[in-house]
Design an enzyme around this catalytic site. Sequence first.
Site, PDB file in Angstrom:
ATOM      1  N   ARG A  59       0.863  -1.177   0.000  1.00  0.00           N
ATOM      2  CA  ARG A  59       0.000   0.000   0.000  1.00  0.00           C
ATOM      3  C   ARG A  59       0.903   1.232   0.000  1.00  0.00           C
ATOM      4  O   ARG A  59       1.956   1.244   0.631  1.00  0.00           O
ATOM      5  CB  ARG A  59      -0.911   0.003   1.226  1.00  0.00           C
ATOM      6  CG  ARG A  59      -1.786  -1.250   1.312  1.00  0.00           C
ATOM      7  CD  ARG A  59      -2.790  -1.162   2.445  1.00  0.00           C
ATOM      8  NE  ARG A  59      -3.479  -2.436   2.645  1.00  0.00           N
ATOM      9  CZ  ARG A  59      -4.504  -2.859   1.916  1.00  0.00           C
ATOM     10  NH1 ARG A  59      -4.947  -2.101   0.924  1.00  0.00           N
ATOM     11  NH2 ARG A  59      -5.077  -4.017   2.163  1.00  0.00           N
ATOM     12  N   ASP A 137     -10.751 -12.654  -3.110  1.00  0.00           N
ATOM     13  CA  ASP A 137     -12.172 -12.621  -2.749  1.00  0.00           C
ATOM     14  C   ASP A 137     -13.100 -12.858  -3.936  1.00  0.00           C
ATOM     15  O   ASP A 137     -14.296 -13.069  -3.747  1.00  0.00           O
ATOM     16  CB  ASP A 137     -12.528 -11.272  -2.117  1.00  0.00           C
ATOM     17  CG  ASP A 137     -11.858 -11.073  -0.764  1.00  0.00           C
ATOM     18  OD1 ASP A 137     -11.518 -12.082  -0.133  1.00  0.00           O
ATOM     19  OD2 ASP A 137     -11.684  -9.916  -0.352  1.00  0.00           O
ATOM     20  N   MET A 179     -11.613 -15.384   4.714  1.00  0.00           N
ATOM     21  CA  MET A 179     -11.579 -13.982   4.313  1.00  0.00           C
ATOM     22  C   MET A 179     -12.816 -13.616   3.481  1.00  0.00           C
ATOM     23  O   MET A 179     -13.498 -14.481   2.938  1.00  0.00           O
ATOM     24  CB  MET A 179     -10.299 -13.673   3.547  1.00  0.00           C
ATOM     25  CG  MET A 179      -9.064 -13.684   4.420  1.00  0.00           C
ATOM     26  SD  MET A 179      -7.564 -13.200   3.522  1.00  0.00           S
ATOM     27  CE  MET A 179      -6.386 -13.132   4.871  1.00  0.00           C
TER      28      MET A 179
END
Length: 734
Positions: A59, A137, A179
């Site tokens: 990040r 995801d 997750m």
Amino acid sequence: MNGAVRAVVRTALTKGCDPYAIYEGYEGLVQGGHMMKKMGWADVRGWLSEGGTLIGTARCAAFRERWGRLQAAKNMIVNGIDALIVCGGDGSLTGADLFRAEWPDLLHELVDKGELSSSQISGYEHLTIVGLVGSIDNDMSSTDATIGAYSSLTRICQSVDFIDATALSHSRAFVVEVMGRHCGWLALMAGIATGADYIFIPEQPPNASSWGDHICSVVSAHRNKGKRKTIVIVAEGAIDSDLKPITAVDVKNLLVDRLGLDTRITTLGHVQRGGAAVAYDRIISSLQGFEAVEAVLDSTPETPSPMIGMTANAVSRKPLVESVALTKQVAVAIKNREFDKAMSLRDSEFKDYLDAFKTLSNIDSAEMKLASDKRLRIAIINIGAPAGGMNAAVRAAACYCLSRGHRPLAIHNGFTGLARHDSVKELDWLDVENWVIRGGSEIGTNRNLPDVDLGMVAYYFQKYAFDGLLIVGGFEAFLSLYQLEQARANYPALRIPMVCLPATISNNVPGTEYSVGSDTCLNALVEYCDVIKQSASATRRRVFVVEVQGGKSGYVATFAGLCVGASAVYTPEEGISLSKLAKDCEFLRQSYAQDEGQNRAGKLILRNEKASKVFTTEVIADIIREEAKGRFDARTANPGHVQQGGIPSPMDRLRATRLALKCMQFLETAQTHESGRGSSETAAVIGIIGAGVEFTSVKYLFDHEAELVHRRPRKTFWTTVRKVSDALSGRPDH
């Protein structure tokens, strides 16, 4: 992600472009210098089998600020970069498109500040952005699958499979947290693929006041039927209808306090991100990386930034901004309690799978039961070689029958078992409860067709009063269905609805682009070839010629070659010639001459077992050794029946379940139309065509789409895959 980087680098080089790897994500753009590395062909050797991302990811707070993007723009121009392919989630892709929008202003500011001259920015007036979605995801709209999702699902299923043994041994309950903050894809798919009792996902939260009662009733029903274990899967973003979080601790306390179960919690955490990529992720990352470079070269200043995804089983380009906006709407819809809208923003398969899970877990629901006069006696049989997911299909079919009040009757050991041994046994829920994770065929299978004794087969159909038939298997299953359909004229007992669910590692059944078992086969081959390649790399100068199954269909060899970075792939559709072998030997000589024995990446050649009668695996290895003149060696390897797999892959478990339920619904629907019971439309093959599921008359497929001599479909959808595979391995055109 490594497969995507490899594909981008090598495709760029073949197109005459200069590829750069930006290390540590946007931080590398801001920092510049050694974090922006020009890449060569050999720099990405062996990357397909590596987990994580070898160029790093991070990040970057600086890139969120304008000054950071200004510095990034300067570093790009200094290095001569005018296009950016970004592999990440919606945040990374949003930042990339903002960067593109600001690009002209950033250049003007750099000139105004004197950091760059007008001549330096000449030719860099426009920035091209292309997005690849890397997300475990699977939460990006406009694509059916994101890079990394199936690898993560595989890690989860492996873990739950191990937990399953402990739970069974101690008669325990396990609450497994996976997750997924705003997306329940991992939890839902893992729930189906592991036979979990209950799941919690954010898109369809349970009623705030009654979810405790519901889970207790479901778990109690399963325990009362004799089940010794309980598995509950909770997405980390699970909530109730009032948006209150539902945690693994909440579920554990409920099972302990209300049901008195010995309950444990397992939080899988970042193990879900680890390990080498599975076959499917290697395929889509390679195909999408190749397409991303094509999209860069096709781009104009007026072209919206594209996102490369998978739609209808093929690589697609969608507007990046629109895809990100749709994705973000899911979280907004959940926050606003618009749960139906959140579900609608997921792909169509998501709802199908959620419905499937409810059907399989709520077996005693009175709402599901049909009236007694609508209940059927449905036969289930496996035909052909074993394939991963066969048991999952039989389990799903049996559970659906039981939930609707039908009677599932398993025919053991194929048509031979029926005709010679009267091998029909009724299945109950506890029989099949744990079959989803088992390889092989619990009810047995063989290649014999109904004509082994068609009269006796029809006799037993009449004796047991079958109202419908599900055949699970490969090309023999397809031929069996055709024989039964043709025999209806002489045998009234065969005038019942019948359906074939393709299950074969060869993926050679007409009427479908995907057969259950083919993904398990590819994963078994990937693991085998990764080990073989490691052996080849240790000796530096060795080529392994690996013999791959698949009959006269080149599907497995083609996709396995893409997955393992094979130097060459030989298939029956193209055959093998002396000129082709000569070119491949020259290619190997050049490759070894260039790396001078210093590169550790081994080399593989994949040969389909039926690619040539003359050029066998051993002959090809002998030719390579002869042509190598002692510069390198060649060995053979044959994984044999390892390719039929052990434990089925999650994809095969999922698709077997989904297709089996649709087959049962087909049999129910066909049964309700008495006038059509004996028509050809009631003998059909179910298939995945693009993103949809279709039923096609077996007679039509036999007459128009089957290449009977070679036992494969007349049309193949994977021919372009070989071209991509050759391009990424550097193999010259033939």
